[in-house]
Every structure is written in structure tokens, then in C-alpha cells.
Design an enzyme around this catalytic site. Sequence first.
Site, mmCIF file in Angstrom:
data_model
loop_
_atom_site.group_PDB
_atom_site.id
_atom_site.type_symbol
_atom_site.label_atom_id
_atom_site.label_comp_id
_atom_site.label_asym_id
_atom_site.label_seq_id
_atom_site.Cartn_x
_atom_site.Cartn_y
_atom_site.Cartn_z
ATOM 1 N N GLY A 46 0.737 9.474 -9.921
ATOM 2 C CA GLY A 46 1.535 9.711 -8.721
ATOM 3 C C GLY A 46 2.164 8.415 -8.266
ATOM 4 O O GLY A 46 1.737 7.331 -8.669
ATOM 5 N N GLN A 51 5.556 2.465 -2.227
ATOM 6 C CA GLN A 51 5.037 1.508 -3.224
ATOM 7 C C GLN A 51 6.146 0.737 -3.933
ATOM 8 O O GLN A 51 5.884 -0.317 -4.511
ATOM 9 C CB GLN A 51 4.182 2.241 -4.263
ATOM 10 C CG GLN A 51 2.897 2.805 -3.677
ATOM 11 C CD GLN A 51 2.125 3.586 -4.710
ATOM 12 O OE1 GLN A 51 2.408 4.748 -4.935
ATOM 13 N NE2 GLN A 51 1.177 2.944 -5.361
ATOM 14 N N CYS A 92 -5.368 2.934 -7.511
ATOM 15 C CA CYS A 92 -4.004 2.887 -6.963
ATOM 16 C C CYS A 92 -3.216 1.818 -7.695
ATOM 17 O O CYS A 92 -3.714 0.712 -7.921
ATOM 18 C CB CYS A 92 -4.062 2.555 -5.471
ATOM 19 S SG CYS A 92 -2.435 2.488 -4.688
ATOM 20 N N LEU A 93 -1.984 2.137 -8.036
ATOM 21 C CA LEU A 93 -1.122 1.171 -8.733
ATOM 22 C C LEU A 93 -0.843 -0.056 -7.863
ATOM 23 O O LEU A 93 -0.521 -1.116 -8.392
ATOM 24 C CB LEU A 93 0.198 1.845 -9.140
ATOM 25 C CG LEU A 93 0.055 2.982 -10.161
ATOM 26 C CD1 LEU A 93 1.390 3.699 -10.333
ATOM 27 C CD2 LEU A 93 -0.460 2.466 -11.500
ATOM 28 N N HIS A 134 -3.517 11.179 -1.229
ATOM 29 C CA HIS A 134 -3.397 9.726 -1.467
ATOM 30 C C HIS A 134 -1.930 9.290 -1.284
ATOM 31 O O HIS A 134 -1.655 8.270 -0.656
ATOM 32 C CB HIS A 134 -3.916 9.437 -2.886
ATOM 33 C CG HIS A 134 -3.763 8.043 -3.384
ATOM 34 N ND1 HIS A 134 -4.843 7.247 -3.719
ATOM 35 C CD2 HIS A 134 -2.654 7.292 -3.663
ATOM 36 C CE1 HIS A 134 -4.401 6.068 -4.151
ATOM 37 N NE2 HIS A 134 -3.077 6.073 -4.140
ATOM 38 N N GLU A 135 -0.997 10.099 -1.805
ATOM 39 C CA GLU A 135 0.429 9.741 -1.714
ATOM 40 C C GLU A 135 0.968 9.893 -0.291
ATOM 41 O O GLU A 135 1.760 9.058 0.165
ATOM 42 C CB GLU A 135 1.268 10.584 -2.681
ATOM 43 C CG GLU A 135 0.868 10.541 -4.154
ATOM 44 C CD GLU A 135 0.671 9.167 -4.743
ATOM 45 O OE1 GLU A 135 1.156 8.182 -4.156
ATOM 46 O OE2 GLU A 135 0.001 9.065 -5.784
ATOM 47 N N HIS A 138 0.165 6.946 1.668
ATOM 48 C CA HIS A 138 1.110 5.834 1.442
ATOM 49 C C HIS A 138 2.328 5.970 2.351
ATOM 50 O O HIS A 138 2.784 4.984 2.940
ATOM 51 C CB HIS A 138 1.601 5.810 -0.016
ATOM 52 C CG HIS A 138 0.698 5.118 -0.992
ATOM 53 N ND1 HIS A 138 0.301 3.806 -0.862
ATOM 54 C CD2 HIS A 138 0.145 5.549 -2.154
ATOM 55 C CE1 HIS A 138 -0.457 3.455 -1.902
ATOM 56 N NE2 HIS A 138 -0.575 4.510 -2.699
HETATM 57 O O1 GNR Z 1 -2.459 6.727 -10.967
HETATM 58 C C1 GNR Z 1 -3.174 6.982 -9.998
HETATM 59 N N1 GNR Z 1 -4.403 7.530 -10.202
HETATM 60 C C2 GNR Z 1 -5.191 8.018 -9.184
HETATM 61 C C3 GNR Z 1 -6.534 8.301 -9.486
HETATM 62 C C4 GNR Z 1 -7.375 8.801 -8.516
HETATM 63 C C5 GNR Z 1 -6.884 9.058 -7.270
HETATM 64 C C6 GNR Z 1 -5.572 8.783 -6.937
HETATM 65 C C7 GNR Z 1 -4.725 8.274 -7.905
HETATM 66 S S1 GNR Z 1 -3.062 7.942 -7.509
HETATM 67 C C8 GNR Z 1 -2.729 6.654 -8.635
HETATM 68 C C9 GNR Z 1 -1.257 6.261 -8.568
HETATM 69 C C10 GNR Z 1 -0.950 5.695 -7.200
HETATM 70 O O2 GNR Z 1 -1.292 4.611 -6.817
HETATM 71 N N2 GNR Z 1 -0.308 6.483 -6.388
HETATM 72 O O3 GNR Z 1 -0.052 6.074 -5.142
HETATM 73 NI NI NI Z 2 -1.586 4.643 -4.604
#
Ligand code: GNR
Ligand code: NI
Length: 168
Positions: A46, A51, A92-93, A134-135, A138
Site C-alpha cells: 500500500g 508518503q 511501513c515504507l 494504516h493508509e 497516513h
Molecule cells: O508494504 C507495507 N506492508 C504492510 C505490512 C503490514 C501492515 C501494513 C503494511 S503497509 C506497508 C506499505 C506502507 O507503508 N504503506 O503506507
Molecule cells: Ni505506511
Amino acid sequence: MAVLNILKYPDPRLHTVARRVDAFDDRLRQLVQDMAETMYAAPGIGLAATQVDVHERVIVIDISEDRSDLRVFVNPEIVSTSDDHVRFEEGCLSVPEIYETVERPERVTVRACDAHGKSFTLDCEGLLAVCIQHEIDHLNGKVFVQHLSRLKQSRIRSKLVKRDRQAA
Ligand code: GNR
Ligand code: NI
């Protein structure tokens, strides 16, 4: 098409609250394309526009094994959440190589628009439910580590600052 730069925690720009999208135009569709390319290159499941330092309410997600099921959410809203919660180890990236358990509602119903402004409602569970929450965090300026204790947050912050200094 372009792979965009991903902001890294503790960059203060990650705490910007994104604005709603009101023009479903070619510029928006180009942003979606670039975000998808960035997510696939990373690789991640995601990506929120926050980001890549674009403060508009746009998310891309692909949780499929073969990376063939791109989902686009513009102006997403969580319209309902389950009372049941689950714990999941998140990454998270924007917080590279840090994995921590976060507790969230197990199921959410999301209303959003696609890149053409067509609205849809989706019931999410499992990994998709974790990822969309999670997104959306952000877009509201919240990084997943903010669900952890203050102590853990400060340890993660120090580790990343130190790592960044060594890389420079
Ligand atoms: O790639 C991603 N893997 C992930 C694994 C567990 C819970 C949430 C995520 S999201 C993350 C990509 C990201 O940072 N999205 O904002
Ligand atoms: Ni993230």
C-alpha cells in the site's frame, strides 16, 4: 510514469493532514499511476500520497500475491468498524526495517471514489482491513509507530536518525 521519493520517519511532513480531492482529472490519474509504480518498485502492499509528499487524500493498495489487483481509494472514509480487534505485525515504507504489533478493528467498511470519481463501498477484513486503516492514518498525518508507547517511538526515532546519519 515515475518512481517517487518516499519520505522517511521522523520527517515532519509525514504529519501533514491531507486535503480532499475535488478534481478527478488527468493530473489525479497521473498521481495514481506514479504512486502505483512507486508501491510496486518499493515493494509494498500500500501507499498513501502523504508518503510521497503529496498532501491529498489518495491511496493505492495491492495485497494480491501476483501484484495484479491494484485498488485505488480517493477521499476514503471509514463508515463503520467492528467491535472485535486484532493484533497484526505492521511495517511501513516510511519506517524502513521496523516491524511492530498494532491493534486495530478487525473489519471496516470503507466508502471512497475511484480515479474517475465513481463512488463505491467496500467491506474489508484481514490484511486489506489492516492496510486500509494504516493508509488512512497516513492521510491524517499519523504514522503506525504513533500507536506504540512513547518509549518505543523514541527508540525507533533514534534508531532511524542514527541509521540516516550513517548513510549520509
Ligand atoms: O508494504 C507495507 N506492508 C504492510 C505490512 C503490514 C501492515 C501494513 C503494511 S503497509 C506497508 C506499505 C506502507 O507503508 N504503506 O503506507
Ligand atoms: Ni505506511
